[in-house]
Design an enzyme around this catalytic site. Structure first.
Site, PDB file in Angstrom:
ATOM      1  N   MET A 215       0.810  -1.214   0.000  1.00  0.00           N
ATOM      2  CA  MET A 215       0.000   0.000   0.000  1.00  0.00           C
ATOM      3  C   MET A 215       0.844   1.264   0.000  1.00  0.00           C
ATOM      4  O   MET A 215       0.441   2.283  -0.568  1.00  0.00           O
ATOM      5  CB  MET A 215      -0.893  -0.021   1.236  1.00  0.00           C
ATOM      6  CG  MET A 215      -1.896   1.087   1.306  1.00  0.00           C
ATOM      7  SD  MET A 215      -3.011   0.799   2.688  1.00  0.00           S
ATOM      8  CE  MET A 215      -1.870   0.869   4.065  1.00  0.00           C
ATOM      9  N   ALA A 216       2.004   1.249   0.642  1.00  0.00           N
ATOM     10  CA  ALA A 216       2.788   2.469   0.789  1.00  0.00           C
ATOM     11  C   ALA A 216       4.225   2.136   1.156  1.00  0.00           C
ATOM     12  O   ALA A 216       4.540   1.030   1.588  1.00  0.00           O
ATOM     13  CB  ALA A 216       2.162   3.354   1.875  1.00  0.00           C
TER      14      ALA A 216
ATOM     15  N   ASP B 172      -8.516  -2.352  10.863  1.00  0.00           N
ATOM     16  CA  ASP B 172      -7.415  -3.184  10.341  1.00  0.00           C
ATOM     17  C   ASP B 172      -6.388  -3.463  11.435  1.00  0.00           C
ATOM     18  O   ASP B 172      -5.186  -3.285  11.233  1.00  0.00           O
ATOM     19  CB  ASP B 172      -6.756  -2.491   9.151  1.00  0.00           C
ATOM     20  CG  ASP B 172      -5.842  -3.432   8.362  1.00  0.00           C
ATOM     21  OD1 ASP B 172      -6.033  -4.664   8.456  1.00  0.00           O
ATOM     22  OD2 ASP B 172      -4.947  -2.938   7.660  1.00  0.00           O
TER      23      ASP B 172
END
Length: 516
Positions: A21-22, A132
């Protein structure tokens, strides 16, 4: 992006973490003269206007959380790429600690659970649900403090419609997914409580509550699987742990703790040896209709991007043909074998299956399915990339091997050199920390030299022999042979011989008795 300046003030330094994601960098806030962590979002997410808008809103909300158990969000921006600026925490993620393979002491495990729940209690009181909670989002500082991170990103991803076919590490996420999230339903604070329960279960027992080969199979167990009591895995756990985790991991949100504070109170009581008044919900075996509904929902989640819907099972489904096994085939060959079905193609990295071959299929092979129904094939994109972790220098060989394994890398070679450091200490890593290399490949470790006696392995189980060798500090090479007079699965030869000495980090060859 090293040396780039974001927002006219954040000068990026070395990369300290990465994911699907990053990427995370150390940065210098030139305006306030302090070091921060900057998380730069993945380019495909950055191109989605709805995600960027949601991310901006949620980053601002997360920035309002001021709690010692939550990684502080200082700032966010979108030029030249969307990013958030966070408190720079020196320490390790809980995921890294779990992957070391060592059982966390009970007192420390309870402290970690208490720290997570205290942070969630604070955020929930302010209307922010994480969505999450997993080991990779829990930081353990060098001082031993517990900090939860990534509130804003989790909410933004949820609203973006992330599914079980997402490209980031959904296998890891699926192990901490609440039943309602697995079914695509709305998540609330009780979803965080379920995920925290999954995490605490793993910290206390050494294994997550539910496992499986695919994200869908894991998610299905969250919906319908029977929970194994923690005390069945670790009989030395204190009284009350079974109750706490059974309530936290109840299938129905209304049967769980209704606030993080209530679960935190019970955890404090367990640690103090006090009796609990909380009662675990009575377990019920799901009815077939519930299971079919749950499975249908999971399948729908996994193929929502393609817009396909599976044909509803009928009463005479036993007369349907069996789906063939196409794992390992090319896309063309697989689709030829599945010509009676509607095939959807997904892609994901897989170190075990060659690029452009089928890595997995759903429904699984031999499942009976009506002609014209859907089959999802996941093609391998190859092993993907991995980052050589920092902090290996100074570790023991055993710890370094575990740290590399946790990010999908191996020890390809060791070089023993004279040193004043303790025997087996890692002195140099090639490629150096922060390098991007192919997942599944190996690194070279230079270690302090020393001689170690080779243990006696002949006649013992192969798994036990490999464990002994790894613990002593040797690499393992396996050879197979067959001796009808010896039990299958034991070691029948070894080289060098037991009792001889060999430099730590070298290989010991074991011959495993295997029937032809």
């Amino acid at each position: 992006m090293i040396n780039s300046v974001l927002g006219g003030r954040y000068k990026l330094g070395e990369m300290i973490g990465t994911g699907g994601m990053a990427d995370v960098y150390v940065a210098e806030d030139t305006r306030l003269a302090r070091r921060v962590a900057v998380k730069v979002l993945r380019s495909d997410l950055a191109r989605d206007p709805s995600f960027v808008a949601r991310f901006r809103k949620e980053a601002l909300a997360a920035a309002g959380l001021n709690h010692p158990g939550i990684v502080a969000v200082y700032d966010s921006g979108e030029e030249p790429a969307p990013y958030i600026v966070m408190e720079l925490v020196s320490g390790h993620t809980l995921r890294e600690l779990i992957h070391k393979g060592e059982r966390i002491p009970l007192k420390r495990a309870l402290e970690i659970g208490e720290g997570i729940l205290a942070a969630l209690e604070y955020s929930h009181e302010r209307g922010i649900v994480h969505r999450d909670i997993k080991p990779a989002n829990i930081m353990i500082t060098d001082k031993g403090d517990v900090k939860v991170m990534d509130f804003g990103i989790a909410r933004a991803l949820a609203d973006l419609g992330a599914t079980l076919t997402s490209t980031w590490n959904i296998v890891g996420t699926a192990q901490y997914l609440s039943p309602e999230q697995a079914l695509g339903e709305a998540a609330d604070l009780r979803s965080d409580i379920y995920s925290a329960g999954c995490l605490l279960y793993e910290v206390l027992t050494g294994a997550p509550p539910f496992t499986g080969e695919t994200p869908v199979s894991i998610a299905y167990q969250h919906v319908s699987g029977v929970l194994i009591a923690p005390s069945a895995l670790q009989p030395d756990l204190p009284a009350g742990i079974d109750v706490v985790l059974t309530v936290a991991l109840a299938k129905k949100p209304e049967d769980r703790y209704q606030s993080a504070g209530l679960m935190l109170d019970d955890l404090y009581k367990v640690g103090a040896g006090q009796a609990l008044t909380t009662k675990a919900p009575r377990s019920k075996i799901p009815r077939r209709k519930v299971l079919i509904t749950a499975l249908s929902s999971l399948i729908a989640i996994s193929i929502i991007a393609a817009g396909l819907i599976f044909t509803k099972p009928s009463a005479d489904s036993n007369t349907f043909p069996q789906i063939p096994n196409v794992v390992g085939l090319s896309q063309a060959d697989a689709q030829a074998m599945l010509s009676d079905y509607v095939v959807t193609i997904a892609r994901a990295h897989d170190a075990r299956i060659p690029k452009d071959r089928v890595a997995s299929q759903f429904p699984l092979a031999t499942t009976r399915a009506q002609k014209g129904s859907g089959v999802v094939l996941t093609l391998s994109d190859g092993p993907g990339d991995a980052i050589v972790p920092t902090g290996l220098i100074g570790m023991s060989l055993i710890d370094a091997r575990a740290a590399l394994s946790a990010v999908g890398l191996l020890v390809a070679q060791t070089e023993a050199v004279p040193s004043d450091e303790p025997l087996g200490t890692v002195l140099k890593v090639t490629p150096e920390a922060g390098s991007t290399i192919t997942a599944g490949s190996g690194v070279i470790l230079q270690i302090a030299s020393g001689q170690v006696e080779v243990p006696a392995l002949i006649g013992i189980d192969a798994i036990q022999a490999k464990t002994i060798l790894v613990q002593v500090g040797f690499l393992v090479k396996e050879v197979e042979a067959y001796d009808a007079n010896q039990p299958v699965g034991i070691i029948i030869r070894q080289a060098p011989d037991a009792g001889t000495t060999q430099t730590i980090g070298k290989s010991v060859t074991i011959t495993i008795n295997k029937a032809p």
